[in-house]
Scaffold this motif. Sequence first.
Motif, PDB file in Angstrom:
ATOM      1  N   GLY A 129       0.761  -1.233   0.000  1.00 14.39           N
ATOM      2  CA  GLY A 129       0.000   0.000   0.000  1.00 14.39           C
ATOM      3  C   GLY A 129       0.791   1.281   0.000  1.00 14.39           C
ATOM      4  N   PHE A 130       2.089   1.188  -0.249  1.00 19.57           N
ATOM      5  CA  PHE A 130       2.931   2.398  -0.178  1.00 19.57           C
ATOM      6  C   PHE A 130       2.363   3.519  -1.032  1.00 19.57           C
ATOM      7  CE2 PHE A 130       6.789   4.802   0.361  1.00 19.57           C
ATOM      8  CZ  PHE A 130       6.987   5.450  -0.842  1.00 19.57           C
ATOM      9  N   SER A 131       1.924   3.187  -2.228  1.00 20.77           N
ATOM     10  CA  SER A 131       1.488   4.224  -3.156  1.00 20.77           C
ATOM     11  C   SER A 131       0.238   4.957  -2.682  1.00 20.77           C
ATOM     12  CB  SER A 131       1.232   3.616  -4.542  1.00 20.77           C
ATOM     13  OG  SER A 131       0.197   2.651  -4.467  1.00 20.77           O
ATOM     14  N   SER A 132      -0.458   4.414  -1.721  1.00 18.49           N
ATOM     15  CA  SER A 132      -1.686   5.045  -1.249  1.00 18.49           C
ATOM     16  C   SER A 132      -1.480   5.898   0.005  1.00 18.49           C
ATOM     17  CB  SER A 132      -2.741   3.978  -0.949  1.00 18.49           C
ATOM     18  OG  SER A 132      -2.348   3.168   0.139  1.00 18.49           O
ATOM     19  N   TYR A 133      -0.263   5.943   0.503  1.00 18.33           N
ATOM     20  CA  TYR A 133       0.028   6.698   1.712  1.00 18.33           C
ATOM     21  C   TYR A 133       0.510   8.110   1.387  1.00 18.33           C
ATOM     22  CZ  TYR A 133      -0.250   2.612   4.769  1.00 18.33           C
ATOM     23  OH  TYR A 133      -0.691   1.537   5.474  1.00 18.33           O
ATOM     24  N   VAL A 134       0.116   9.046   2.202  1.00 19.61           N
ATOM     25  CA  VAL A 134       0.783  10.345   2.230  1.00 19.61           C
ATOM     26  C   VAL A 134       2.106  10.141   2.948  1.00 19.61           C
ATOM     27  CG1 VAL A 134       0.717  12.699   3.088  1.00 19.61           C
ATOM     28  CG2 VAL A 134      -1.384  11.621   2.249  1.00 19.61           C
ATOM     29  N   MET A 135       3.183  10.551   2.317  1.00 19.60           N
ATOM     30  CA  MET A 135       4.512  10.380   2.888  1.00 19.60           C
ATOM     31  C   MET A 135       5.085  11.738   3.273  1.00 19.60           C
ATOM     32  SD  MET A 135       4.895   7.124   2.769  1.00 19.60           S
ATOM     33  CE  MET A 135       6.614   7.060   3.307  1.00 19.60           C
ATOM     34  N   ALA A 136       5.887  11.736   4.303  1.00 24.55           N
ATOM     35  CA  ALA A 136       6.411  13.012   4.773  1.00 24.55           C
ATOM     36  C   ALA A 136       7.763  12.827   5.449  1.00 24.55           C
ATOM     37  CB  ALA A 136       5.432  13.665   5.746  1.00 24.55           C
ATOM     38  N   TRP A 137       8.497  13.908   5.494  1.00 27.43           N
ATOM     39  CA  TRP A 137       9.715  14.011   6.290  1.00 27.43           C
ATOM     40  C   TRP A 137       9.472  15.030   7.397  1.00 27.43           C
ATOM     41  CZ3 TRP A 137      13.733  10.789   5.864  1.00 27.43           C
ATOM     42  CH2 TRP A 137      13.924  10.105   4.667  1.00 27.43           C
ATOM     43  N   GLN A 195      11.075  21.202  19.126  1.00 24.80           N
ATOM     44  CA  GLN A 195      10.023  20.250  18.821  1.00 24.80           C
ATOM     45  C   GLN A 195      10.158  19.730  17.398  1.00 24.80           C
ATOM     46  OE1 GLN A 195       6.256  22.176  19.713  1.00 24.80           O
ATOM     47  NE2 GLN A 195       6.337  21.459  21.825  1.00 24.80           N
ATOM     48  N   ARG A 196       9.562  18.594  17.182  1.00 30.90           N
ATOM     49  CA  ARG A 196       9.539  18.029  15.840  1.00 30.90           C
ATOM     50  C   ARG A 196       8.752  18.940  14.904  1.00 30.90           C
ATOM     51  NH1 ARG A 196       6.855  12.476  15.956  1.00 30.90           N
ATOM     52  NH2 ARG A 196       4.960  13.772  15.959  1.00 30.90           N
ATOM     53  N   GLU A 197       9.243  19.091  13.689  1.00 31.82           N
ATOM     54  CA  GLU A 197       8.561  19.945  12.730  1.00 31.82           C
ATOM     55  C   GLU A 197       8.468  19.245  11.380  1.00 31.82           C
ATOM     56  OE1 GLU A 197      10.600  23.544  11.683  1.00 31.82           O
ATOM     57  OE2 GLU A 197      12.534  22.565  11.448  1.00 31.82           O
ATOM     58  N   LEU A 198       7.429  19.594  10.643  1.00 40.55           N
ATOM     59  CA  LEU A 198       7.259  19.068   9.300  1.00 40.55           C
ATOM     60  C   LEU A 198       8.266  19.715   8.370  1.00 40.55           C
ATOM     61  CD1 LEU A 198       5.580  17.442   7.182  1.00 40.55           C
ATOM     62  CD2 LEU A 198       4.235  19.552   6.881  1.00 40.55           C
ATOM     63  N   VAL A 199       8.924  18.876   7.582  1.00 37.59           N
ATOM     64  CA  VAL A 199       9.852  19.363   6.561  1.00 37.59           C
ATOM     65  C   VAL A 199       9.139  19.442   5.218  1.00 37.59           C
ATOM     66  CG1 VAL A 199      11.953  18.838   5.270  1.00 37.59           C
ATOM     67  CG2 VAL A 199      11.877  18.457   7.749  1.00 37.59           C
ATOM     68  N   ALA A 200       8.554  18.329   4.800  1.00 33.66           N
ATOM     69  CA  ALA A 200       7.872  18.273   3.506  1.00 33.66           C
ATOM     70  C   ALA A 200       6.945  17.081   3.486  1.00 33.66           C
ATOM     71  CB  ALA A 200       8.885  18.169   2.371  1.00 33.66           C
ATOM     72  N   ARG A 201       5.933  17.192   2.623  1.00 32.22           N
ATOM     73  CA  ARG A 201       4.929  16.139   2.514  1.00 32.22           C
ATOM     74  C   ARG A 201       4.619  15.920   1.037  1.00 32.22           C
ATOM     75  NH1 ARG A 201       1.181  18.409   5.495  1.00 32.22           N
ATOM     76  NH2 ARG A 201       1.528  17.200   7.393  1.00 32.22           N
ATOM     77  N   ILE A 202       4.321  14.676   0.682  1.00 32.42           N
ATOM     78  CA  ILE A 202       3.949  14.362  -0.692  1.00 32.42           C
ATOM     79  C   ILE A 202       2.777  13.394  -0.677  1.00 32.42           C
ATOM     80  CG2 ILE A 202       5.699  12.512  -0.844  1.00 32.42           C
ATOM     81  CD1 ILE A 202       6.015  13.297  -3.839  1.00 32.42           C
ATOM     82  N   THR A 203       1.768  13.716  -1.483  1.00 28.26           N
ATOM     83  CA  THR A 203       0.569  12.891  -1.528  1.00 28.26           C
ATOM     84  C   THR A 203       0.762  11.707  -2.484  1.00 28.26           C
ATOM     85  OG1 THR A 203      -0.410  14.056  -3.413  1.00 28.26           O
ATOM     86  CG2 THR A 203      -0.790  14.996  -1.203  1.00 28.26           C
ATOM     87  N   TYR A 230       5.853  22.154   1.543  1.00 31.04           N
ATOM     88  CA  TYR A 230       7.095  22.303   2.294  1.00 31.04           C
ATOM     89  C   TYR A 230       6.927  23.315   3.417  1.00 31.04           C
ATOM     90  CZ  TYR A 230       9.237  20.108  -1.801  1.00 31.04           C
ATOM     91  OH  TYR A 230       9.559  19.241  -2.820  1.00 31.04           O
ATOM     92  N   ALA A 231       7.769  23.150   4.421  1.00 28.99           N
ATOM     93  CA  ALA A 231       7.886  24.209   5.406  1.00 28.99           C
ATOM     94  C   ALA A 231       8.374  25.459   4.679  1.00 28.99           C
ATOM     95  CB  ALA A 231       8.879  23.806   6.484  1.00 28.99           C
ATOM     96  N   ASP A 232       7.787  26.578   5.012  1.00 27.19           N
ATOM     97  CA  ASP A 232       8.097  27.815   4.293  1.00 27.19           C
ATOM     98  C   ASP A 232       9.592  28.116   4.274  1.00 27.19           C
ATOM     99  OD1 ASP A 232       5.084  29.634   5.291  1.00 27.19           O
ATOM    100  OD2 ASP A 232       5.475  28.248   3.628  1.00 27.19           O
TER     101      ASP A 232
END
Length: 114
Positions: free
Chosen positions: A27-35, A43-51, A58-60
Amino acid sequence: VQLQASGGGLVQAGGSLRLSCAASGSGFSSYVMAWYRRAPGKQRELVARITPGGSTNYADSLKGRFTISRDNRKKTLYLQMNSLKPEDTAVYYCNSARGILDYWGQGTQVTVSS
């Protein structure tokens, strides 16, 4: 889904690194993936996300330097990091999410020296 991040290391400011996150399971292809990343004392912060369809955000503060991509055939997520700065020093984690499902990799250390 199990995630294995790799590619971190020590690099001088201005250098580049490419992180990879290999996924096992279906099911990898159906997941939203992120770093995400967690810097020392922060604190942990979002770097980037791909649908699943390839849309990215991306983080600004990182736009233009970092690029997230995925290869669904290889079940692998990537993060190309260019023009690295000391403030990019952190442990980088990959994440996969779909509905209530949420998985994390073990993290890979990125250290940028000045």
